[in-house]
Scaffold this motif. Structure first.
Motif, mmCIF file in Angstrom:
data_model
loop_
_atom_site.group_PDB
_atom_site.id
_atom_site.type_symbol
_atom_site.label_atom_id
_atom_site.label_comp_id
_atom_site.label_asym_id
_atom_site.label_seq_id
_atom_site.Cartn_x
_atom_site.Cartn_y
_atom_site.Cartn_z
ATOM 1 N N MET A 47 -42.637 37.314 69.581
ATOM 2 C CA MET A 47 -41.782 37.362 68.410
ATOM 3 C C MET A 47 -42.625 37.073 67.168
ATOM 4 O O MET A 47 -43.538 36.262 67.193
ATOM 5 N N LYS A 48 -42.295 37.731 66.086
ATOM 6 C CA LYS A 48 -42.962 37.522 64.803
ATOM 7 C C LYS A 48 -42.262 36.412 64.029
ATOM 8 O O LYS A 48 -41.045 36.246 64.114
ATOM 9 N N LEU A 49 -43.063 35.667 63.260
ATOM 10 C CA LEU A 49 -42.557 34.573 62.445
ATOM 11 C C LEU A 49 -43.031 34.739 61.005
ATOM 12 O O LEU A 49 -44.195 35.084 60.771
ATOM 13 N N HIS A 50 -42.131 34.483 60.059
ATOM 14 C CA HIS A 50 -42.536 34.342 58.664
ATOM 15 C C HIS A 50 -43.016 32.901 58.523
ATOM 16 O O HIS A 50 -42.324 31.969 58.942
ATOM 17 N N ILE A 51 -44.201 32.704 57.926
ATOM 18 C CA ILE A 51 -44.751 31.367 57.758
ATOM 19 C C ILE A 51 -44.722 30.999 56.274
ATOM 20 O O ILE A 51 -45.264 31.718 55.431
ATOM 21 N N ILE A 52 -44.073 29.874 55.988
ATOM 22 C CA ILE A 52 -44.037 29.329 54.636
ATOM 23 C C ILE A 52 -44.902 28.076 54.629
ATOM 24 O O ILE A 52 -44.706 27.174 55.440
ATOM 25 N N SER A 53 -45.871 28.023 53.718
ATOM 26 C CA SER A 53 -46.719 26.841 53.565
ATOM 27 C C SER A 53 -46.160 26.012 52.421
ATOM 28 O O SER A 53 -46.028 26.503 51.296
ATOM 29 N N ALA A 54 -45.825 24.766 52.727
ATOM 30 C CA ALA A 54 -45.186 23.883 51.757
ATOM 31 C C ALA A 54 -46.080 22.675 51.510
ATOM 32 O O ALA A 54 -46.390 21.926 52.429
#
Length: 78
Positions: free
Chosen positions: A1-8
């Motif tokens: 599965m693909k994931l959107h990655i948000i760096s916070a």
């Protein structure tokens, strides 16, 4: 599965980033970024208060957020 990655970015000089995944089959890039709610905070510098925008997600407050792209679930959780 693909994931959107948000760096916070966390607060503090030595603080790093939290890399938060959102399943790409449930979120678009935009809807993943929209999970971080902007809030106005203030900081005191040189005896003056200055407003800035921070972001809240899941009970945490972050200084900055950025979209880091798509990743495979297997690679992200290694």
């Amino acid at each position: 599965m693909k994931l959107h990655i948000i760096s916070a970015k966390k607060f503090g000089y030595d603080a790093g980033y939290d890399h938060i995944p959102f399943p790409a089959d449930q979120y678009t890039r935009e809807s993943a970024m929209a999970q971080f709610k902007p809030v106005i905070k203030e900081t005191l510098k040189n005896n003056h208060w200055y407003p800035y925008t921070a972001y809240e997600y899941n009970g945490e407050t972050y200084y900055n957020i950025q979209y880091s792209g798509l990743a495979d679930e297997e690679e992200f959780y290694k």
